[in-house]
Design a protein around this motif. Structure first.
Motif, PDB file in Angstrom:
ATOM      1  N   LYS A   3       0.838  -1.195   0.000  1.00  0.00           N
ATOM      2  CA  LYS A   3       0.000   0.000   0.000  1.00  0.00           C
ATOM      3  C   LYS A   3       0.879   1.252   0.000  1.00  0.00           C
ATOM      4  CE  LYS A   3      -3.547  -2.188   2.763  1.00  0.00           C
ATOM      5  NZ  LYS A   3      -2.684  -3.310   3.095  1.00  0.00           N
ATOM      6  N   ASP A   7      -3.131   5.161  -1.361  1.00  0.00           N
ATOM      7  CA  ASP A   7      -4.151   4.230  -0.881  1.00  0.00           C
ATOM      8  C   ASP A   7      -4.876   4.808   0.328  1.00  0.00           C
ATOM      9  OD1 ASP A   7      -4.019   1.336  -2.187  1.00  0.00           O
ATOM     10  OD2 ASP A   7      -1.967   2.096  -2.098  1.00  0.00           O
ATOM     11  N   TYR A   8      -4.101   5.300   1.275  1.00  0.00           N
ATOM     12  CA  TYR A   8      -4.672   5.839   2.510  1.00  0.00           C
ATOM     13  C   TYR A   8      -5.419   7.144   2.268  1.00  0.00           C
ATOM     14  CZ  TYR A   8      -2.070   2.193   4.852  1.00  0.00           C
ATOM     15  OH  TYR A   8      -1.608   0.967   5.255  1.00  0.00           O
ATOM     16  N   THR A  63     -10.818  -5.534  -0.409  1.00  0.00           N
ATOM     17  CA  THR A  63     -10.050  -4.576   0.375  1.00  0.00           C
ATOM     18  C   THR A  63     -10.595  -3.183   0.093  1.00  0.00           C
ATOM     19  OG1 THR A  63      -7.857  -3.625   0.810  1.00  0.00           O
ATOM     20  CG2 THR A  63      -8.256  -4.420  -1.423  1.00  0.00           C
ATOM     21  N   PHE A  65      -8.763  -0.640   0.003  1.00  0.00           N
ATOM     22  CA  PHE A  65      -7.655   0.065  -0.634  1.00  0.00           C
ATOM     23  C   PHE A  65      -7.588  -0.250  -2.123  1.00  0.00           C
ATOM     24  CE2 PHE A  65      -6.454  -0.515   3.811  1.00  0.00           C
ATOM     25  CZ  PHE A  65      -6.230   0.804   4.171  1.00  0.00           C
ATOM     26  N   THR A  67      -4.932  -0.670  -3.958  1.00  0.00           N
ATOM     27  CA  THR A  67      -3.873  -1.629  -4.258  1.00  0.00           C
ATOM     28  C   THR A  67      -4.377  -3.043  -3.981  1.00  0.00           C
ATOM     29  OG1 THR A  67      -2.132  -0.027  -3.769  1.00  0.00           O
ATOM     30  CG2 THR A  67      -1.521  -2.352  -3.653  1.00  0.00           C
ATOM     31  N   GLU A 125      -6.530   2.494  -9.123  1.00  0.00           N
ATOM     32  CA  GLU A 125      -6.644   1.052  -8.872  1.00  0.00           C
ATOM     33  C   GLU A 125      -6.363   0.252 -10.142  1.00  0.00           C
ATOM     34  OE1 GLU A 125     -10.058  -2.039  -7.198  1.00  0.00           O
ATOM     35  OE2 GLU A 125     -10.347   0.116  -7.001  1.00  0.00           O
TER      36      GLU A 125
END
Length: 153
Positions: A3, A7-8, A63, A65, A67, A125
């Motif tokens: 990540k 992502d965050y 997920t 996220f 990634t 993504e």
């Protein structure tokens, strides 16, 4: 794949928009017709069903996220046969449907902001997925981002 800061940031903005959606704002309310209310609830229910099924289809690849998780596989069945991001679509359906049902212009505006976020998040993504899965480029050509493609290239 590991990540990144991006992502965050994407997930953080998404959570912030979800929180903003929950705030009861009546300033942008509009007159609601029963047909809009019913259509909104229908969209909401369809979105919930689609989201639940899509999460089951994604299984251990799920997920928040952008990634992909380590050891993930490219899913090309179920909703993923036609749409690359059916969970994003289902979230938008639920929030848009509820906004229509509640006759809340505020909720509809937040949903539009989320659509914009999902566009950029899914673009990021898909860059990651193209690295992870070489056949993702072909998959992308035959499926729509949020809705099924009507015409093939």
């Amino acid at each position: 794949m590991k990540k990144t800061k991006s992502d965050y940031v994407y997930v953080g903005v998404q959570v912030l928009l979800f929180a903003l959606y929950m705030i009861p704002v009546s300033a942008l309310s509009f007159s609601n017709h029963i047909i809009l209310s019913v259509l909104g609830m229908l969209l909401l229910v369809l979105g919930i069903v689609m989201g639940f099924i899509s999460m089951l289809q994604l299984n251990t690849n799920l997920t928040p996220f952008p990634t992909p998780v380590s050891g993930s596989k490219l899913i090309e069945v179920g909703f993923y046969k036609y749409i690359r991001h059916p969970i994003y679509t289902s979230i938008l359906m639920v929030l848009f449907g509820y906004g229509m049902h509640e006759a809340s212009g505020y909720k509809l505006l937040v949903t539009l902001a989320l659509l914009l976020l999902f566009f950029f998040k899914s673009t990021y993504e898909e860059q990651k997925l193209s690295i992870r899965f070489p056949k993702y480029v072909d998959y992308k050509k035959r499926t729509g981002r949020f809705f099924p493609k009507l015409f093939s290239n």
